[in-house]
Design an enzyme around this catalytic site. Structure first.
Site, short mmCIF file in Angstrom:
data_model
loop_
_atom_site.label_atom_id
_atom_site.label_comp_id
_atom_site.label_asym_id
_atom_site.label_seq_id
_atom_site.Cartn_x
_atom_site.Cartn_y
_atom_site.Cartn_z
N CYS A 117 0.37 -1.23 -0.33
CA CYS A 117 -0.27 0.02 -0.34
C CYS A 117 0.75 1.86 -0.13
O CYS A 117 0.37 2.62 -0.40
CB CYS A 117 -0.54 0.05 0.89
SG CYS A 117 -1.92 -1.30 1.21
N HIS A 126 -2.99 6.55 4.28
CA HIS A 126 -3.04 5.19 3.56
C HIS A 126 -4.36 5.35 4.01
O HIS A 126 -4.66 5.03 5.63
CB HIS A 126 -2.24 4.64 3.58
CG HIS A 126 -3.24 2.98 3.14
ND1 HIS A 126 -3.80 3.11 2.01
CD2 HIS A 126 -2.62 2.02 3.46
CE1 HIS A 126 -3.71 1.71 2.27
NE2 HIS A 126 -3.39 1.02 2.46
N ASN A 176 -10.11 -0.33 1.43
CA ASN A 176 -8.70 -0.16 1.74
C ASN A 176 -7.94 -0.72 -0.14
O ASN A 176 -8.22 -2.04 -0.27
CB ASN A 176 -7.54 -0.86 2.71
CG ASN A 176 -6.51 -1.35 2.76
OD1 ASN A 176 -5.84 -0.25 1.11
ND2 ASN A 176 -5.56 -2.14 2.86
N1 ACO Z 1 -16.66 -9.44 11.16
C1 ACO Z 1 -16.88 -10.12 12.08
N2 ACO Z 1 -15.92 -10.53 12.93
C2 ACO Z 1 -14.37 -10.11 12.84
C3 ACO Z 1 -14.51 -10.02 11.14
C4 ACO Z 1 -15.42 -9.61 10.35
N3 ACO Z 1 -15.35 -9.07 9.09
N4 ACO Z 1 -13.32 -10.58 11.24
C5 ACO Z 1 -12.52 -10.50 12.24
N5 ACO Z 1 -13.67 -10.99 13.45
C6 ACO Z 1 -13.45 -11.05 14.34
C7 ACO Z 1 -12.35 -12.27 14.39
O1 ACO Z 1 -12.47 -13.60 13.81
C8 ACO Z 1 -11.91 -12.32 16.33
O2 ACO Z 1 -12.79 -13.59 16.72
P1 ACO Z 1 -12.44 -14.14 18.10
O3 ACO Z 1 -11.93 -13.46 19.37
O4 ACO Z 1 -14.06 -14.85 18.23
O5 ACO Z 1 -10.84 -15.63 17.50
C9 ACO Z 1 -12.67 -10.23 16.33
O6 ACO Z 1 -13.76 -10.58 15.20
C10 ACO Z 1 -11.50 -9.79 17.03
O7 ACO Z 1 -10.65 -9.91 15.67
P2 ACO Z 1 -9.21 -9.04 16.01
O8 ACO Z 1 -8.63 -9.62 14.10
O9 ACO Z 1 -8.87 -8.71 17.08
O10 ACO Z 1 -9.64 -7.56 15.35
P3 ACO Z 1 -9.00 -6.21 15.48
O11 ACO Z 1 -10.24 -5.17 15.87
O12 ACO Z 1 -7.49 -5.97 15.49
O13 ACO Z 1 -10.01 -6.30 13.63
C11 ACO Z 1 -8.50 -6.11 11.72
C12 ACO Z 1 -9.36 -6.56 13.06
C13 ACO Z 1 -9.58 -5.00 10.89
C14 ACO Z 1 -7.99 -6.85 10.24
C15 ACO Z 1 -7.56 -5.14 12.02
O14 ACO Z 1 -6.74 -5.92 13.02
C16 ACO Z 1 -6.68 -4.13 10.91
O15 ACO Z 1 -7.46 -3.26 10.38
N6 ACO Z 1 -5.78 -4.36 10.85
C17 ACO Z 1 -4.70 -3.29 9.58
C18 ACO Z 1 -5.12 -4.28 8.81
C19 ACO Z 1 -4.21 -3.78 7.24
O16 ACO Z 1 -4.40 -2.40 7.27
N7 ACO Z 1 -4.20 -4.16 6.20
C20 ACO Z 1 -3.86 -3.89 5.06
C21 ACO Z 1 -2.46 -3.16 5.07
S1 ACO Z 1 -1.57 -2.86 3.45
C22 ACO Z 1 -1.30 -3.96 2.58
O17 ACO Z 1 0.21 -3.61 1.94
C23 ACO Z 1 -2.17 -4.45 1.52
#
Ligand code: ACO
Length: 377
Positions: free
Chosen positions: A114, A254, A284
């Site tokens: 990204c 971003h 994203n």
């Molecule tokens: N809907 C419902 N529940 C979900 C979903 C969803 N879409 N996705 C995950 N959950 C659940 C998980 O399974 C987990 O359940 P569990 O506790 O029973 O295992 C719970 O929600 C919490 O999961 P977390 O991973 O702790 O959630 P978090 O608050 O960290 O949010 C997220 C997850 C949104 C992915 C966050 O970590 C994030 O934004 N990370 C950065 C990702 C990013 O920016 N990636 C792109 C990089 S750039 C590139 O180069 C492409």
């Protein structure tokens, strides 16, 4: 005489198709409430069968060139930052070069997750300052919908498709890209990865069965990394430009997760209204997120002539990058849509004809040399 790289044109293109959180919740175990509170995303754009990274790139580039009032024949560098290229090769940038009709341009793709758009901006600005190039088209474009597993709620809710482009032009007038930095830490490469499709793991039935042709992400770790580097990179690049944070009018981060942007704002001690946010409508879009946000910031009057903007990103690699830009352009005067369409047809139809003729010529040339060889035997 010192040279500066100015942004003189900008454009964006997103697919028509909007996919809302409610729609996603119909086929994956998630909810609008979860996605909005955890990410800030409400909807994203998804490419249709006729759309691809190249078509979106071309549309964004045409718009950017129209705003700049620059003929593609004068462009001498085309960079496409993407993690979802049209093919592994040829480069998507070459397809853009052909479609636009830019015979003087070198064209290549750049992959830095990204952060790709800022990486490309950094390299193009350096080439312009060095005097090796004068007019560069820098594009960030993605069709992430083609590499996400639509059954994996951890990833499919996050991403969207789109493209943004800027035209960079050399000038002796101070301004433009004032400072920029690019960084990487490959030890974190596995945190965000598309395992298959490259030389390590070519596509096979087993690969597809195991879903290795889809994005894999350790969201929590990427989140921790992102909140750390967004603040650090912003401070570093602002200091590099010889400015203070108070001098920055707008930060274009971003668009990965609203909570990452809020954490950066908190760490920098800046109010959220100093940040441009459109993640709610696009999700994203990886390399495309910053140029799309830049276009919308200009359209909404959030970025005016004389303003100082910081762009800052993180992504797969791991990579991070930031740039400070002094905005030197007044708002583009919109042309009536019919005139815009007519202008594009007269500009790009010859490029299409040229491309067809070149393909035909290559076939004829091959036939002729075969024929002459047979005659000689
Ligand atoms: N809907 C419902 N529940 C979900 C979903 C969803 N879409 N996705 C995950 N959950 C659940 C998980 O399974 C987990 O359940 P569990 O506790 O029973 O295992 C719970 O929600 C919490 O999961 P977390 O991973 O702790 O959630 P978090 O608050 O960290 O949010 C997220 C997850 C949104 C992915 C966050 O970590 C994030 O934004 N990370 C950065 C990702 C990013 O920016 N990636 C792109 C990089 S750039 C590139 O180069 C492409």
């Amino acid at each position: 005489m010192a040279r500066y790289a100015h942004i003189v044109g900008w454009g964006m293109a997103v697919p028509q198709r909007v996919v809302t959180n409610h729609e996603l919740a119909q086929f994956v175990d998630t909810s609008d409430e979860w996605i909005v509170t955890r990410t800030g995303i409400r909807e994203r754009r998804v490419a249709g069968p006729q759309e691809s990274t190249a078509t979106l790139s071309i549309a964004a580039a045409e718009e950017a060139l129209a705003v700049a009032g620059i003929n593609p024949r004068d462009v001498d560098l085309i960079l496409v930052a993407t993690v979802t290229p049209e093919h592994l090769f040829p480069a998507t940038a070459c397809l853009v070069q052909d479609a636009l009709g830019a015979p003087r341009a070198g064209a290549f793709d750049l992959l830095a997750g990204c952060s790709g758009f800022i990486y490309a901006l950094h390299m193009a600005a350096a080439a312009i300052r060095a005097g090796t190039h004068d007019i560069a088209l820098v594009i960030g474009a993605e069709t992430l919908s083609r590499i996400v597993n639509w059954r994996d709620r951890n990833t499919c809710v996050l991403f969207g498709d789109g493209a943004g482009a800027v035209v960079l032009k050399g000038s002796e007038t101070p301004g433009g890209v004032l400072a920029s930095m690019i960084r990487a830490d490959g030890s974190g490469g596995e945190l965000l990865i598309l395992p298959a499709g490259g030389s390590r793991m070519p596509i096979s039935e087993a690969v597809v069965r195991d879903g290795c042709h889809f994005v894999r992400m350790n969201g929590r770790e990427v989140f921790r990394f992102a909140t750390r580097v967004m603040e650090k990179a912003t401070r570093e690049v602002v200091a590099q430009a010889g400015l203070r944070l108070e001098d920055v009018d707008l930060i274009i981060p971003h668009q990965a997760n609203i909570r990452i942007i809020e954490a950066a704002a908190k760490g920098l001690g800046l109010p959220m209204d100093r940040f441009f946010v459109n993640i709610d409508r696009y999700g994203n879009t990886s390399s495309a997120s910053i140029p799309i946000a830049l276009c919308e910031a200009v359209q909404q009057g959030r970025l005016k002539s004389g303003d100082t903007a910081v762009m800052v990103a993180f992504g797969a690699g791991l990579t991070w990058a930031a740039a400070v830009v002094r905005w030197g352009m007044p708002l583009a005067r919109p042309r009536p849509p019919w005139l815009e369409r007519l202008g594009r047809i007269t500009l790009y139809l010859p490029a299409q004809l040229h491309s067809r003729l070149m393909r035909l010529w290559r076939r004829f040339d091959a036939w002729l040399s075969r024929f002459l060889r047979q005659e000689g035997e």
